[in-house]
Design a protein around this motif. Structure first.
Motif, short mmCIF file in Angstrom:
data_model
loop_
_atom_site.label_atom_id
_atom_site.label_comp_id
_atom_site.label_asym_id
_atom_site.label_seq_id
_atom_site.Cartn_x
_atom_site.Cartn_y
_atom_site.Cartn_z
N TYR A 35 -9.17 -2.45 -2.60
CA TYR A 35 -7.91 -1.96 -2.01
C TYR A 35 -6.70 -2.53 -2.77
O TYR A 35 -5.78 -1.80 -3.12
N ALA A 38 -6.21 -0.98 -6.18
CA ALA A 38 -5.57 0.32 -6.07
C ALA A 38 -4.07 0.18 -5.80
O ALA A 38 -3.25 0.90 -6.37
N ALA A 66 -8.82 3.90 -2.54
CA ALA A 66 -8.55 3.87 -3.98
C ALA A 66 -8.68 5.27 -4.58
O ALA A 66 -7.87 5.68 -5.42
#
Length: 217
Positions: A35, A38, A66
């Motif tokens: 996470y 991303a 993501a």
């Protein structure tokens, strides 16, 4: 902003990985790490190694986050292969033999890819079951061991707790079930033909990430 983020630990040495791909190298992924990659803006995320038992593992939702954020997410070798087999229907790309084995149901448990390793150098301290399984299969295909010998040796590896798994420990446990000459044939096979399937798949994943990076430039 990182272009490529790779979560890598014991599956492949950092030095070998850097020969293949330019990336931001991060340690085995814990819950929330994909996470955060991303959110950091990574264009390509390669999940190879991740924690299983000592901490919370990578959540499915963060991989989907993501993907929704526009990142290409690849998985291979270890935690990456496991998650890719579960999330390829959402766009995660699986790479390698271990991913395929999970996808086809030949492998089921995360215990197959679990191992212990040095927390600083990532040097493996045990042998993952999937490597043992596939090397036994190779030995059987080449006629080094019998079907019964392969199955009994594998069973002796399966019953070992994953931090204790090694070829030598497996063969020691198998002495009551497998003929000594067959064990010695397998030991000889390992000496000249042993493969590290997790490492091979990690290399394939990095080569695939490099292809994607070149294509998207």
């Amino acid at each position: 902003m990182p272009e490529v983020v790779v979560f890598l630990g014991p599956s492949l040495s950092r030095a070998r990985a850097e020969e293949i791909l330019q990336a931001e190298w991060r340690p085995p992924a814990r819950r929330g790490d994909v996470y955060r990659a991303a959110q950091d803006g990574a264009r390509i995320i390669v999940l190879i190694d991740g924690v299983f038992f000592q901490d919370s593992s990578v959540a499915h939702k963060e991989v989907i986050y993501a993907l929704d954020a526009g990142a290409r997410v690849l998985g291979a070798s270890s935690m990456g292969a496991l998650r890719a087999s579960e999330l390829d229907i959402y766009g995660m790309e699986g790479v390698g033999l271990i991913y395929q084995a999970y996808k086809k149901g030949m492998l089921v448990s995360d215990d197959e890819v679990a191992l212990t390793f040095d927390p600083f150098t990532f040097e493996p301290h045990s042998e993952p079951l999937v490597n043992i399984r596939f090397n036994l299969e190779q030995a059987w295909q080449k006629g080094a061991i019998s079907t019964a010998g392969k199955d009994r040796l594998l069973r002796c590896a399966q019953v070992l707790y994953f931090p204790e798994r090694s070829y030598e420990m497996m063969m020691e446990r198998a002495r009551d079930f497998v003929a000594e000459e067959e064990i010695e044939r397998f030991r000889a096979f390992l000496a000249s033909n042993r493969r590290d399937f997790k490492m091979e798949d990690a290399i394939r994943a990095l080569e695939r990430a490099k292809e994607i990076a070149i294509d998207e430039d």
